[in-house]
Enzyme design. Structure first.
Site, PDB file in Angstrom:
ATOM      1  N   GLY A 175     -16.568 -12.463   0.208  1.00 41.13           N
ATOM      2  CA  GLY A 175     -17.767 -11.910  -0.454  1.00 41.13           C
ATOM      3  C   GLY A 175     -18.706 -13.007  -0.587  1.00 41.13           C
ATOM      4  O   GLY A 175     -20.052 -12.714  -0.898  1.00 41.13           O
ATOM      5  N   ASP A 183     -10.239  -8.227 -10.178  1.00 41.35           N
ATOM      6  CA  ASP A 183     -10.052  -8.065  -8.732  1.00 41.35           C
ATOM      7  C   ASP A 183      -8.694  -8.466  -8.225  1.00 41.35           C
ATOM      8  O   ASP A 183      -8.775  -9.294  -7.411  1.00 41.35           O
ATOM      9  CB  ASP A 183     -11.402  -8.785  -8.156  1.00 41.35           C
ATOM     10  CG  ASP A 183     -11.555  -8.395  -6.658  1.00 41.35           C
ATOM     11  OD1 ASP A 183     -11.203  -7.155  -6.147  1.00 41.35           O
ATOM     12  OD2 ASP A 183     -12.043  -9.404  -5.815  1.00 41.35           O
ATOM     13  N   GLU A 207     -13.230 -16.755   4.564  1.00 42.09           N
ATOM     14  CA  GLU A 207     -14.611 -16.045   4.323  1.00 42.09           C
ATOM     15  C   GLU A 207     -14.513 -15.075   3.270  1.00 42.09           C
ATOM     16  O   GLU A 207     -13.545 -14.040   3.651  1.00 42.09           O
ATOM     17  CB  GLU A 207     -15.123 -15.617   5.678  1.00 42.09           C
ATOM     18  CG  GLU A 207     -16.777 -15.111   5.580  1.00 42.09           C
ATOM     19  CD  GLU A 207     -17.635 -16.427   6.202  1.00 42.09           C
ATOM     20  OE1 GLU A 207     -17.324 -16.904   7.239  1.00 42.09           O
ATOM     21  OE2 GLU A 207     -18.484 -16.450   5.191  1.00 42.09           O
ATOM     22  N   ILE A 262     -11.720 -22.522   6.128  1.00 39.75           N
ATOM     23  CA  ILE A 262     -10.339 -21.673   5.972  1.00 39.75           C
ATOM     24  C   ILE A 262     -10.512 -20.281   5.569  1.00 39.75           C
ATOM     25  O   ILE A 262      -9.637 -19.706   5.590  1.00 39.75           O
ATOM     26  CB  ILE A 262      -9.386 -22.630   4.830  1.00 39.75           C
ATOM     27  CG1 ILE A 262     -10.338 -22.632   3.682  1.00 39.75           C
ATOM     28  CG2 ILE A 262      -8.987 -23.752   5.427  1.00 39.75           C
ATOM     29  CD1 ILE A 262      -9.304 -23.102   2.530  1.00 39.75           C
TER      30      ILE A 262
HETATM   31  N1  LIG Z   1      -8.090 -22.137  -3.049  1.00 39.97           N
HETATM   32  C1  LIG Z   1      -7.788 -21.861  -1.836  1.00 39.97           C
HETATM   33  N2  LIG Z   1      -6.901 -22.440  -1.250  1.00 39.97           N
HETATM   34  C2  LIG Z   1      -6.704 -22.217   0.295  1.00 39.97           C
HETATM   35  N3  LIG Z   1      -7.215 -21.151   0.764  1.00 39.97           N
HETATM   36  C3  LIG Z   1      -8.107 -20.294  -0.014  1.00 39.97           C
HETATM   37  C4  LIG Z   1      -8.329 -20.678  -1.152  1.00 39.97           C
HETATM   38  N4  LIG Z   1      -9.502 -19.748  -1.633  1.00 39.97           N
HETATM   39  C5  LIG Z   1      -9.856 -19.047  -0.721  1.00 39.97           C
HETATM   40  N5  LIG Z   1      -8.892 -19.297   0.286  1.00 39.97           N
HETATM   41  C6  LIG Z   1      -9.183 -18.893   1.874  1.00 39.97           C
HETATM   42  O1  LIG Z   1     -10.299 -18.366   1.985  1.00 39.97           O
HETATM   43  C7  LIG Z   1     -10.285 -16.741   2.180  1.00 39.97           C
HETATM   44  C8  LIG Z   1     -11.641 -16.125   1.514  1.00 39.97           C
HETATM   45  O2  LIG Z   1     -11.480 -16.385   0.299  1.00 39.97           O
HETATM   46  P1  LIG Z   1     -12.538 -15.672  -0.895  1.00 39.97           P
HETATM   47  O3  LIG Z   1     -11.900 -15.828  -2.224  1.00 39.97           O
HETATM   48  O4  LIG Z   1     -13.922 -16.186  -0.737  1.00 39.97           O
HETATM   49  O5  LIG Z   1     -12.820 -14.446  -0.488  1.00 39.97           O
HETATM   50  P2  LIG Z   1     -11.598 -12.908  -0.644  1.00 39.97           P
HETATM   51  O6  LIG Z   1     -10.933 -13.123  -1.908  1.00 39.97           O
HETATM   52  O7  LIG Z   1     -10.718 -13.154   0.660  1.00 39.97           O
HETATM   53  O8  LIG Z   1     -12.645 -11.926  -0.392  1.00 39.97           O
HETATM   54  P3  LIG Z   1     -13.529 -10.918  -1.606  1.00 39.97           P
HETATM   55  O9  LIG Z   1     -14.532 -11.979  -1.760  1.00 39.97           O
HETATM   56  O10 LIG Z   1     -13.831  -9.819  -1.137  1.00 39.97           O
HETATM   57  O11 LIG Z   1     -12.607 -11.184  -2.771  1.00 39.97           O
HETATM   58  C9  LIG Z   1      -9.212 -16.302   1.653  1.00 39.97           C
HETATM   59  O12 LIG Z   1      -8.668 -15.255   2.249  1.00 39.97           O
HETATM   60  C10 LIG Z   1      -8.163 -17.595   1.904  1.00 39.97           C
HETATM   61  O13 LIG Z   1      -7.556 -17.256   3.112  1.00 39.97           O
END
Ligand SMILES: Nc1ncnc2c1ncn2[C@@H]1O[C@H](COP(=O)(O)OP(=O)(O)OP(=O)(O)O)[C@@H](O)[C@H]1O
Length: 450
Positions: free
Chosen positions: A145, A261, A143, A141
């Site tokens: 960092g 963040d 990606e 769903i």
């Molecule tokens: N709890 C969740 N429920 C549904 N989707 C999620 C959830 N956590 C993350 N995602 C999805 O996965 C993506 C990547 O999340 P992640 O938190 O790993 O990175 P990010 O916040 O987008 O980037 P960074 O790592 O730069 O902070 C998100 O943009 C979201 O679309």
């Protein structure tokens, strides 16, 4: 007295040191932890019995704990519990209630009820593999960092998001970040914060299991890729949710947590268009010692959202989150990213551009073209931008607390509702979605400079 810290994310006294070879979890203040939280030591000892798979923490067995469920806020009581101020929200586990009544069961006290056998079952890697279809690309769903995020369904029916660390980039820094996320997430429970269910560490695999939030990120909504439009009322609701979630982190977790963040892609949206703050990978526990006013740290965060005072001094306080929240408010009102590299020089930094428009009485120009123009909505946007300006004050001492932000936003929303019902649905601004210059601007001044 100023307190300096090593670059490690969590204050030494709170780091759960994880030895992946022995499976031994220990802390420098283990004895104190045990006496403070017998539940945690219970879980730790249960974890040691798990062969191969190293259990770090696991939560979310509240269904098996009827007593703790008494403290749960019902879904329809999204923010409030009886007797609570409407301007502040915190559900189970509020610091004050824990202090005032140790006998009263809080969310943290649910641990002793966990059956170790169930715990082992829950934590089996196999279940996570099964839940995500062996990390099938179909279940991917997102990606970030930290790594790749998968959707999965646990045996008990819970739909979860599984964050899988990139093994090729796994190093000590990520390890600290991983543990940081675990520790921070384990301390929180609030409807406006993404719920942490557990984590696993096995060989090179690091997994975090959190509540799945189904309706994308705030950034996707602002971009129009998730819903056609979030109007001003919905945006205010979302801003209030975020402010309440962060207030909880700052005020009602013990020790306080600084998110570090706050940004639109870290805000997840529910089907009902409410917000949950996610991604505590950069979170850091704030100074527990009341004498310390800040903690020193390596710079973490996302360009465009970073507090300039933090960048200059390396000193992190809750007010750095307030600054990022100010950037987020501007983002929500303008629809623009904090940095818009393709725009002309004077529009590239959205906060500068928007606050100039506010100063010059041109709120309607700064307003997201997706927002319907009406006198109440322009007035509300102007008030939110003023709050954002306050949050973005160069000196942290001049910035409001997150709680004050929540109260102000609450007031703006209340006024918007009052104004909207008092006025006819259509106004001269209603059809001016794209045409945002000229005489409309001068009329909007009346409403934003009061
Ligand atoms: N709890 C969740 N429920 C549904 N989707 C999620 C959830 N956590 C993350 N995602 C999805 O996965 C993506 C990547 O999340 P992640 O938190 O790993 O990175 P990010 O916040 O987008 O980037 P960074 O790592 O730069 O902070 C998100 O943009 C979201 O679309």
């Amino acid at each position: 007295m100023k307190k300096t810290q090593s670059p490690l994310i969590i204050r030494p006294g709170h780091i759960r040191r994880l030895n992946t070879n022995s499976g031994d979890c220990s802390t420098r203040k283990e004895d104190r932890r045990k006496s403070n939280n017998p539940a945690l030591s219970y879980i730790t000892s249960a974890a040691k019995k798990v062969g191969g798979v190293i259990f770090v923490l696991f939560f979310g067995r509240k269904k098996a704990d009827p007593a703790s469920s008494r403290d749960q806020v019902q879904p329809d009581a999204w923010h409030y519990r009886a007797g609570q101020s409407p301007n502040f929200t915190g559900n189970s586990g509020a610091r004050d209630s824990r202090r005032s009544s140790r006998s009263r069961r809080s969310s943290y006290d649910a641990y002793p009820e966990v059956d170790p056998a169930k715990l082992r079952d829950s934590l089996a890697f196999k279940e996570i593999y099964n839940a995500t279809g062996n990390f099938s690309p179909d279940n991917k769903i997102g990606e970030g960092g930290f790594g790749t995020v998968y959707k999965g369904t646990l045996k008990d029916g819970r739909v979860v998001a599984v964050k899988r660390a990139k093994s090729e980039t796994y190093d000590q820094r990520l390890s600290a970040e991983f543990k940081n996320e675990i520790l921070a997430l384990s301390k929180i429970e609030h409807l406006s914060l993404v719920r942490f269910y557990g984590c696993l560490e096995h060989g090179d695999e690091r997994l975090i299991i959190v509540e799945y939030v189904s309706n994308g990120t705030l950034r996707e909504h602002l971009d129009g890729t998730r819903s056609n439009e979030l109007q001003i009322g919905e945006r205010l609701d979302i801003a209030i949710d975020i402010a309440h979630g962060i207030t909880y982190l700052h005020t009602y977790t013990d020790p306080p947590i600084i998110h570090r963040d706050i940004k639109a892609s870290n805000i997840l949206i529910t089907e009902k268009l409410r917000a949950k703050v996610a991604d505590f990978g950069f979170a850091r526990l704030a100074a527990e010692n009341s004498v310390a006013t800040h903690i020193s740290t390596q710079i973490k965060g996302t360009a465009g959202y970073l507090d300039p005072e933090y960048l200059r001094t390396y000193q992190l306080t809750e007010k750095s989150d307030v600054y990022s929240f100010g950037v987020l408010l501007v983002e929500m009102m303008t629809g623009r990213q904090p940095i818009e590299s393709k725009r002309s020089l004077d529009e590239r930094l959205t906060i500068k551009w928007a606050l100039r428009r506010l100063r010059d009485g041109e709120v309607v120009v700064a307003m997201d073209p997706r927002l319907r123009r009406s006198i109440p909505s322009i007035h509300a946007v102007g008030r939110v931008l003023k709050l954002a300006r306050h949050c973005l004050a160069p000196s942290r001492l001049s910035r409001p607390s997150m709680r004050q932000c929540a109260e102000k936003l609450w007031d703006i929303r209340r006024e918007l509702r009052g104004n909207s019902t008092a006025r006819a649905p259509s106004s001269p601004f209603h059809s001016a979605r794209q045409n945002v210059s000229g005489s409309e601007n001068s009329e909007s001044v009346m409403f934003v400079s009061a």
